[in-house]
Design a protein around this motif. Structure first.
Motif, PDB file in Angstrom:
ATOM      1  N   VAL A 151       8.862   8.402   9.615  1.00  0.00           N
ATOM      2  CA  VAL A 151       8.758   7.125   8.908  1.00  0.00           C
ATOM      3  C   VAL A 151       7.344   6.573   9.044  1.00  0.00           C
ATOM      4  O   VAL A 151       6.747   6.615  10.123  1.00  0.00           O
ATOM      5  N   THR A 152       6.799   6.085   7.961  1.00  0.00           N
ATOM      6  CA  THR A 152       5.442   5.524   7.968  1.00  0.00           C
ATOM      7  C   THR A 152       5.421   4.003   7.874  1.00  0.00           C
ATOM      8  O   THR A 152       4.407   3.378   8.158  1.00  0.00           O
ATOM      9  N   ALA A 153       6.531   3.410   7.437  1.00  0.00           N
ATOM     10  CA  ALA A 153       6.613   1.955   7.289  1.00  0.00           C
ATOM     11  C   ALA A 153       8.074   1.564   7.379  1.00  0.00           C
ATOM     12  O   ALA A 153       8.976   2.386   7.190  1.00  0.00           O
ATOM     13  N   PHE A 154       8.314   0.277   7.684  1.00  0.00           N
ATOM     14  CA  PHE A 154       9.701  -0.151   7.754  1.00  0.00           C
ATOM     15  C   PHE A 154       9.843  -1.590   7.268  1.00  0.00           C
ATOM     16  O   PHE A 154       8.909  -2.389   7.296  1.00  0.00           O
ATOM     17  N   VAL A 155      11.053  -1.879   6.805  1.00  0.00           N
ATOM     18  CA  VAL A 155      11.453  -3.227   6.432  1.00  0.00           C
ATOM     19  C   VAL A 155      12.668  -3.585   7.266  1.00  0.00           C
ATOM     20  O   VAL A 155      13.629  -2.809   7.330  1.00  0.00           O
ATOM     21  N   ASP A 156      12.629  -4.735   7.927  1.00  0.00           N
ATOM     22  CA  ASP A 156      13.804  -5.237   8.632  1.00  0.00           C
ATOM     23  C   ASP A 156      14.613  -6.028   7.623  1.00  0.00           C
ATOM     24  O   ASP A 156      14.270  -7.147   7.270  1.00  0.00           O
ATOM     25  N   VAL A 204       9.783   5.032   3.903  1.00  0.00           N
ATOM     26  CA  VAL A 204      10.015   3.640   4.274  1.00  0.00           C
ATOM     27  C   VAL A 204      11.423   3.496   4.850  1.00  0.00           C
ATOM     28  O   VAL A 204      12.418   3.775   4.162  1.00  0.00           O
ATOM     29  N   ALA A 205      11.499   3.058   6.088  1.00  0.00           N
ATOM     30  CA  ALA A 205      12.794   2.826   6.720  1.00  0.00           C
ATOM     31  C   ALA A 205      13.292   1.422   6.370  1.00  0.00           C
ATOM     32  O   ALA A 205      12.544   0.451   6.467  1.00  0.00           O
ATOM     33  N   ILE A 206      14.547   1.347   5.969  1.00  0.00           N
ATOM     34  CA  ILE A 206      15.211   0.063   5.756  1.00  0.00           C
ATOM     35  C   ILE A 206      16.172  -0.115   6.919  1.00  0.00           C
ATOM     36  O   ILE A 206      17.174   0.594   7.029  1.00  0.00           O
ATOM     37  N   GLY A 235       0.799  -1.212   0.000  1.00  0.00           N
ATOM     38  CA  GLY A 235       0.000   0.000   0.000  1.00  0.00           C
ATOM     39  C   GLY A 235       0.833   1.263   0.000  1.00  0.00           C
ATOM     40  O   GLY A 235       0.445   2.271   0.603  1.00  0.00           O
ATOM     41  N   LEU A 236       1.951   1.252  -0.701  1.00  0.00           N
ATOM     42  CA  LEU A 236       2.847   2.401  -0.698  1.00  0.00           C
ATOM     43  C   LEU A 236       2.321   3.506  -1.600  1.00  0.00           C
ATOM     44  O   LEU A 236       1.770   3.249  -2.671  1.00  0.00           O
ATOM     45  N   THR A 237       2.534   4.741  -1.158  1.00  0.00           N
ATOM     46  CA  THR A 237       2.158   5.922  -1.924  1.00  0.00           C
ATOM     47  C   THR A 237       3.330   6.909  -1.887  1.00  0.00           C
ATOM     48  O   THR A 237       4.283   6.721  -1.110  1.00  0.00           O
ATOM     49  N   PRO A 238       3.271   7.975  -2.691  1.00  0.00           N
ATOM     50  CA  PRO A 238       4.348   8.970  -2.638  1.00  0.00           C
ATOM     51  C   PRO A 238       4.494   9.654  -1.278  1.00  0.00           C
ATOM     52  O   PRO A 238       5.518  10.277  -1.010  1.00  0.00           O
ATOM     53  N   GLN A 239       3.495   9.536  -0.419  1.00  0.00           N
ATOM     54  CA  GLN A 239       3.579  10.147   0.903  1.00  0.00           C
ATOM     55  C   GLN A 239       4.329   9.274   1.908  1.00  0.00           C
ATOM     56  O   GLN A 239       4.651   9.720   3.009  1.00  0.00           O
ATOM     57  N   LEU A 293      17.544   4.846   5.263  1.00  0.00           N
ATOM     58  CA  LEU A 293      18.448   3.740   5.562  1.00  0.00           C
ATOM     59  C   LEU A 293      19.071   3.979   6.927  1.00  0.00           C
ATOM     60  O   LEU A 293      19.755   4.986   7.141  1.00  0.00           O
ATOM     61  N   VAL A 294      18.819   3.077   7.864  1.00  0.00           N
ATOM     62  CA  VAL A 294      19.275   3.294   9.234  1.00  0.00           C
ATOM     63  C   VAL A 294      19.616   1.967   9.881  1.00  0.00           C
ATOM     64  O   VAL A 294      18.936   0.960   9.685  1.00  0.00           O
TER      65      VAL A 294
END
Length: 276
Positions: free
Chosen positions: A255-260, A197-199, A190-194, A237-238
């Motif tokens: 950040v609105t979403a993250f990926v581990d 996303v934290a990696i 559900g990604l949008t330009p707003q 990227l953190v």
């Protein structure tokens, strides 16, 4: 976006939406921060693509081993490969795959120099793109060499939608296959330009554990990169080497979403949706 046939076309669509928007905000383990807009990343991609063709004499279909951790420069190299029709070959510290060109940071430089690759490109992975203190020949220093190449990539895209664009462990994915992956993940998440996303990477991973597993596995580098480009989202990227600092940075960066991104690890972040 819907009509894109290659990752390069996905990128051009995202870039033209608003070139001044941040695309990558990156932290190093010391807390240093650098922010690159879509326009700035596009500038680096163009210079790198021109360097590949004019400086390294690369030809569509050749293989580029990317021995790089999660970093804004690895993003640039993937996009540059896909602009020029080259096959990006993700790798890790254990063994360099057969490739025409190897791009590596300091830790694998000796191994790369012993490989049969035609060209070796070394990068310091400095957050501001500084050169290596010492770059042994015949390797070329990326930061030094790339600056002399053009800021725009105006040539026809190399390769085709049905040609190979990624090789992971002998499994080839076409350019159109990467587009489909990016579109599927952007829709699923559900990604949008707003979105921002934290990696999240571990300290060990930032020291060259490969984050690029099977390109179709959820949460892996290729998937999140393509999903962000597809949706024109921003990336942060953190590292999780300092959990207290990590949560503060995620909050500060909105950040609105993250990926581990670290295999076998799990990071819980309240009020921020996890992309799986």
């Amino acid at each position: 976006m819907a009509d894109a046939a290659t990752p390069a076309e996905l990128w051009r669509s995202a870039r033209t939406r608003d070139p001044s928007r941040p695309f990558v905000t990156a932290y190093d383990d010391s807390g240093g921060r650098v922010e690159l807009s879509y326009a700035t990343v596009d500038n680096w991609v163009a210079k790198t693509a021109n360097m590949l063709l004019d400086g390294l004499d690369a030809a569509p279909g050749e293989r580029v081993a990317l021995a790089l951790p999660v970093h804004w420069q690895s993003i640039v190299w993937y996009l540059a490969c896909w602009h020029t029709g080259l096959v990006a070959v993700p790798t890790d510290t254990h063994e360099l795959p057969e490739a025409d060109i190897v791009v590596t940071g300091p830790q694998q430089l000796t191994q790369a120099l012993d490989s049969p690759a035609r060209e070796i490109v070394a990068t310091s992975l400095h957050p501001m793109g500084a050169p290596l203190p010492d770059c042994p020949p015949p390797a070329v220093d990326y930061a030094t060499e790339v600056r002399s190449f053009g800021d725009q990539f105006t040539r026809p895209a190399g390769g085709t939608a049905t040609g190979p664009a990624l090789d992971w462990g002998g499994e080839h994915t076409t350019a159109s296959g990467l587009v489909a992956l990016g579109q599927e993940r952007a829709q699923r998440w559900g990604l949008t330009p707003q979105d921002r996303v934290a990696i999240i990477t571990s300290q060990y991973q930032s020291q060259y554990q490969s984050q690029y597993q099977s390109p179709t596995a959820p949460g892996t580098g290729i998937a999140w990169l393509l999903a962000a480009v597809t949706s024109a989202s921003a990336l942060v990227l953190v590292s999780d080497s300092n959990p207290g600092g990590l949560f503060g940075r995620l909050d500060m960066e909105h950040v609105t979403a993250f990926v581990d991104a670290t295999p076998g690890q799990s990071v819980a972040v309240s009020d921020v949706r996890a992309l799986t």
